[in-house]
Design a protein around this motif. Structure first.
Motif, PDB file in Angstrom:
ATOM      1  N   ASN A  75       0.841  -1.185   0.000  1.00 10.21           N
ATOM      2  CA  ASN A  75       0.000   0.000   0.000  1.00 10.21           C
ATOM      3  C   ASN A  75       0.884   1.246   0.000  1.00 10.21           C
ATOM      4  OD1 ASN A  75      -1.793   2.016   0.398  1.00 10.21           O
ATOM      5  ND2 ASN A  75      -2.640   1.216   2.304  1.00 10.21           N
ATOM      6  N   GLY A  76       0.880   1.948  -1.121  1.00  9.18           N
ATOM      7  CA  GLY A  76       1.731   3.116  -1.247  1.00  9.18           C
ATOM      8  C   GLY A  76       1.318   4.272  -0.345  1.00  9.18           C
ATOM      9  N   ALA A  77       0.125   4.179   0.240  1.00  7.63           N
ATOM     10  CA  ALA A  77      -0.328   5.264   1.114  1.00  7.63           C
ATOM     11  C   ALA A  77       0.386   5.246   2.454  1.00  7.63           C
ATOM     12  CB  ALA A  77      -1.841   5.180   1.329  1.00  7.63           C
ATOM     13  N   VAL A  78       0.916   4.095   2.808  1.00 10.08           N
ATOM     14  CA  VAL A  78       1.595   3.970   4.095  1.00 10.08           C
ATOM     15  C   VAL A  78       2.880   3.166   3.908  1.00 10.08           C
ATOM     16  CG1 VAL A  78       1.356   3.311   6.505  1.00 10.08           C
ATOM     17  CG2 VAL A  78      -0.674   3.890   5.196  1.00 10.08           C
ATOM     18  N   VAL A  79       3.981   3.860   3.736  1.00  9.13           N
ATOM     19  CA  VAL A  79       5.263   3.185   3.601  1.00  9.13           C
ATOM     20  C   VAL A  79       6.138   3.623   4.782  1.00  9.13           C
ATOM     21  CG1 VAL A  79       7.267   2.809   2.126  1.00  9.13           C
ATOM     22  CG2 VAL A  79       5.048   3.287   1.082  1.00  9.13           C
ATOM     23  N   SER A  80       6.506   2.651   5.600  1.00 12.51           N
ATOM     24  CA  SER A  80       7.360   2.976   6.745  1.00 12.51           C
ATOM     25  C   SER A  80       8.747   3.298   6.243  1.00 12.51           C
ATOM     26  CB  SER A  80       7.471   1.777   7.684  1.00 12.51           C
ATOM     27  OG  SER A  80       6.237   1.547   8.270  1.00 12.51           O
ATOM     28  N   VAL A  81       9.319   4.333   6.771  1.00 15.93           N
ATOM     29  CA  VAL A  81      10.685   4.654   6.383  1.00 15.93           C
ATOM     30  C   VAL A  81      11.449   5.170   7.595  1.00 15.93           C
ATOM     31  CG1 VAL A  81       9.933   6.900   5.503  1.00 15.93           C
ATOM     32  CG2 VAL A  81      12.154   6.012   4.843  1.00 15.93           C
ATOM     33  N   LYS A 115      19.445  11.683  18.639  1.00 18.52           N
ATOM     34  CA  LYS A 115      20.182  10.653  17.907  1.00 18.52           C
ATOM     35  C   LYS A 115      19.865  10.870  16.430  1.00 18.52           C
ATOM     36  CE  LYS A 115      21.961   8.433  21.289  1.00 18.52           C
ATOM     37  NZ  LYS A 115      23.418   8.475  21.380  1.00 18.52           N
ATOM     38  N   PRO A 116      20.875  10.727  15.558  1.00 17.07           N
ATOM     39  CA  PRO A 116      20.614  11.042  14.141  1.00 17.07           C
ATOM     40  C   PRO A 116      19.815   9.951  13.427  1.00 17.07           C
ATOM     41  CG  PRO A 116      22.877  10.371  14.442  1.00 17.07           C
ATOM     42  CD  PRO A 116      22.261  10.365  15.806  1.00 17.07           C
ATOM     43  N   SER A 117      18.563   9.845  13.806  1.00 15.48           N
ATOM     44  CA  SER A 117      17.714   8.813  13.231  1.00 15.48           C
ATOM     45  C   SER A 117      16.252   9.213  13.415  1.00 15.48           C
ATOM     46  CB  SER A 117      18.003   7.492  13.954  1.00 15.48           C
ATOM     47  OG  SER A 117      17.066   6.525  13.594  1.00 15.48           O
ATOM     48  N   VAL A 118      15.475   9.168  12.369  1.00 13.55           N
ATOM     49  CA  VAL A 118      14.044   9.440  12.498  1.00 13.55           C
ATOM     50  C   VAL A 118      13.245   8.401  11.707  1.00 13.55           C
ATOM     51  CG1 VAL A 118      14.043  11.929  12.965  1.00 13.55           C
ATOM     52  CG2 VAL A 118      14.214  11.132  10.607  1.00 13.55           C
ATOM     53  N   SER A 119      12.078   8.055  12.233  1.00 18.78           N
ATOM     54  CA  SER A 119      11.191   7.128  11.540  1.00 18.78           C
ATOM     55  C   SER A 119       9.846   7.787  11.316  1.00 18.78           C
ATOM     56  CB  SER A 119      10.920   5.871  12.360  1.00 18.78           C
ATOM     57  OG  SER A 119      12.097   5.376  12.887  1.00 18.78           O
ATOM     58  N   GLY A 120       9.213   7.391  10.228  1.00 18.21           N
ATOM     59  CA  GLY A 120       7.883   7.894   9.947  1.00 18.21           C
ATOM     60  C   GLY A 120       7.231   7.063   8.876  1.00 18.21           C
ATOM     61  N   ARG A 121       6.111   7.543   8.401  1.00 16.71           N
ATOM     62  CA  ARG A 121       5.434   6.850   7.301  1.00 16.71           C
ATOM     63  C   ARG A 121       5.111   7.863   6.220  1.00 16.71           C
ATOM     64  NH1 ARG A 121       1.398   4.325  11.410  1.00 16.71           N
ATOM     65  NH2 ARG A 121       2.668   2.678  12.304  1.00 16.71           N
ATOM     66  N   ILE A 122       5.382   7.481   4.981  1.00 19.46           N
ATOM     67  CA  ILE A 122       5.135   8.409   3.880  1.00 19.46           C
ATOM     68  C   ILE A 122       4.294   7.747   2.788  1.00 19.46           C
ATOM     69  CG2 ILE A 122       7.219   9.759   4.275  1.00 19.46           C
ATOM     70  CD1 ILE A 122       8.473   8.206   1.918  1.00 19.46           C
TER      71      ILE A 122
ATOM     72  N   ASN B  15      19.208   5.724  26.193  1.00 23.50           N
ATOM     73  CA  ASN B  15      18.696   7.083  25.991  1.00 23.50           C
ATOM     74  C   ASN B  15      17.171   7.032  26.056  1.00 23.50           C
ATOM     75  OD1 ASN B  15      18.163   6.011  23.345  1.00 23.50           O
ATOM     76  ND2 ASN B  15      20.290   6.501  22.845  1.00 23.50           N
ATOM     77  N   THR B  16      16.540   8.057  25.529  1.00 25.59           N
ATOM     78  CA  THR B  16      15.083   8.113  25.615  1.00 25.59           C
ATOM     79  C   THR B  16      14.469   7.874  24.246  1.00 25.59           C
ATOM     80  OG1 THR B  16      15.333   9.735  27.360  1.00 25.59           O
ATOM     81  CG2 THR B  16      13.141   9.536  26.393  1.00 25.59           C
ATOM     82  N   SER B  17      13.457   7.035  24.196  1.00 25.57           N
ATOM     83  CA  SER B  17      12.762   6.765  22.943  1.00 25.57           C
ATOM     84  C   SER B  17      11.392   7.419  22.952  1.00 25.57           C
ATOM     85  CB  SER B  17      12.548   5.261  22.749  1.00 25.57           C
ATOM     86  OG  SER B  17      13.776   4.611  22.613  1.00 25.57           O
ATOM     87  N   ILE B  18      11.016   7.939  21.810  1.00 26.47           N
ATOM     88  CA  ILE B  18       9.699   8.554  21.653  1.00 26.47           C
ATOM     89  C   ILE B  18       8.991   7.876  20.487  1.00 26.47           C
ATOM     90  CG2 ILE B  18       8.435  10.685  21.092  1.00 26.47           C
ATOM     91  CD1 ILE B  18       9.982  11.017  23.630  1.00 26.47           C
ATOM     92  N   LYS B  19       7.733   7.586  20.698  1.00 26.21           N
ATOM     93  CA  LYS B  19       6.888   7.171  19.579  1.00 26.21           C
ATOM     94  C   LYS B  19       5.604   7.965  19.675  1.00 26.21           C
ATOM     95  CE  LYS B  19       8.409   2.590  18.343  1.00 26.21           C
ATOM     96  NZ  LYS B  19       8.156   1.155  18.381  1.00 26.21           N
ATOM     97  N   ALA B  20       5.162   8.503  18.550  1.00 28.99           N
ATOM     98  CA  ALA B  20       3.943   9.305  18.583  1.00 28.99           C
ATOM     99  C   ALA B  20       3.115   9.078  17.333  1.00 28.99           C
ATOM    100  CB  ALA B  20       4.297  10.793  18.692  1.00 28.99           C
ATOM    101  N   ILE B  21       1.810   9.147  17.510  1.00 24.98           N
ATOM    102  CA  ILE B  21       0.888   9.125  16.376  1.00 24.98           C
ATOM    103  C   ILE B  21      -0.073  10.287  16.555  1.00 24.98           C
ATOM    104  CG2 ILE B  21      -1.077   7.939  15.321  1.00 24.98           C
ATOM    105  CD1 ILE B  21       0.272   5.351  15.701  1.00 24.98           C
ATOM    106  N   ILE B  22      -0.286  11.047  15.494  1.00 30.28           N
ATOM    107  CA  ILE B  22      -1.273  12.123  15.511  1.00 30.28           C
ATOM    108  C   ILE B  22      -2.393  11.688  14.566  1.00 30.28           C
ATOM    109  CG2 ILE B  22      -1.683  14.572  15.059  1.00 30.28           C
ATOM    110  CD1 ILE B  22       1.456  14.865  15.187  1.00 30.28           C
ATOM    111  N   PRO B  70      -0.146  10.421  10.911  1.00 30.70           N
ATOM    112  CA  PRO B  70       1.318  10.327  10.874  1.00 30.70           C
ATOM    113  C   PRO B  70       1.943   9.745  12.136  1.00 30.70           C
ATOM    114  CG  PRO B  70       0.584  12.565  10.405  1.00 30.70           C
ATOM    115  CD  PRO B  70      -0.631  11.785  10.739  1.00 30.70           C
ATOM    116  N   PHE B  71       2.974   9.006  11.888  1.00 34.46           N
ATOM    117  CA  PHE B  71       3.721   8.328  12.926  1.00 34.46           C
ATOM    118  C   PHE B  71       5.110   8.944  12.972  1.00 34.46           C
ATOM    119  CE2 PHE B  71       6.904   4.943  13.587  1.00 34.46           C
ATOM    120  CZ  PHE B  71       6.580   4.564  14.873  1.00 34.46           C
ATOM    121  N   LEU B  72       5.636   9.055  14.177  1.00 35.91           N
ATOM    122  CA  LEU B  72       6.952   9.647  14.348  1.00 35.91           C
ATOM    123  C   LEU B  72       7.683   8.893  15.446  1.00 35.91           C
ATOM    124  CD1 LEU B  72       8.943  12.115  13.972  1.00 35.91           C
ATOM    125  CD2 LEU B  72       7.622  13.251  15.753  1.00 35.91           C
TER     126      LEU B  72
END
Lengths: 156, 104
Positions: A75-81, A115-122, B15-22, B70-72
């Protein structure tokens, strides 16, 4: 796509560190509240979006950045990255999908505590690369990951 | 309209982990209403600010390319249990929201 990539490559080889200063101040934390880069998000070409975010500077490929995403996204609407890097002093991480109607997906501005790392969904319109651009010590680096999309997620 | 969001913040040992959904529609502005054929106006979060004890941690600049609801997730240093983490957001139609949690 191919053509575009070649232009980026060319600019990278020719420019290297050129014009770092030009775009450097765009993403300073504290100023952003008033400066959501509308032009970058409205740009329909990857190049145009990057011009707004980073100026004329083009990122150099780096194996110190990992773009973690599924090989196949049903599903291209929700791609974890997840974009993560071992580069020092990371100031920002931006995520692009060059084939999307608006190639710039998200841009993250990191404080020193992060920390130089971020996760999300696009969202992804179709099978393509996800491109991460990391700003480290004032310079730009990039890495990408191909994702096969079976159902596009941008509507139409 | 008040939109729901969920934040989890915990000490993971290093360290500290964060997970969030709006919970937000993140409408791109490109989709058409199937019945009327008219475009559905864009409605998406443009900025998310994350703070630790009032200090800026992370600013997310988002466009319509970010998924619905969105998830972060991210990690950061220099915090301890009981500290506040605040996440607030604004969207392109003037909507806003936010929430604060304590690190557990």
């Amino acid at each position: 796509m191919d053509k575009k990539r070649r232009i980026i490559l060319k600019a990278t080889m020719a420019g290297g560190t050129l014009a770092v200063a030009a775009g450097a101040n765009l993403l300073t934390p504290g100023r952003v509240m008033a400066a959501w880069p509308a032009k970058a998000f409205a740009a329909k070409k990857m190049d145009a979006a990057m011009n707004v975010i980073t100026g004329k500077d083009r990122p150099v490929s780096s194996n110190q950045i990992q773009v973690v995403a599924p090989d196949i996204a049903e599903n291209g609407a929700v791609v974890s990255v997840k974009a993560t890097t071992t580069l020092p002093n990371v100031e920002s991480i931006s995520i692009y999908v060059p084939v999307n109607a608006y190639p710039l997906s998200a841009s993250y501005i990191l404080s020193k505590q992060m920390k130089p790392s971020v996760s999300g969904r696009i969202k992804m319109a179709k099978t393509a690369d996800i491109v991460a651009v990391v700003k480290s010590n004032g310079k730009l680096y990039t890495a990408k990951k191909g994702v096969k999309v079976t159902l596009g997620g941008c509507g139409g | 309209m008040e939109r729901k969001m969920k934040i989890r913040a915990w000490d993971n040992g290093k360290n500290t982990s964060i997970k969030a959904i709006i919970f937000h529609p993140m409408e791109t502005g490109l989709r058409k209403d199937k019945k009327t054929g008219k475009k559905i106006p864009g409605h998406y979060i443009t900025e998310v600010n994350c703070e630790h004890n009032g200090k800026n941690l992370l600013t997310c600049l988002w466009g319509p390319g970010v998924s619905k609801n969105p998830f972060l997730a991210f990690d950061f240093d220099g915090a301890k249990k009981g500290d506040d983490v605040k996440i607030s957001w604004v969207d392109n139609q003037g909507g806003k929201g936010g929430s604060t949690v304590k690190i557990s």
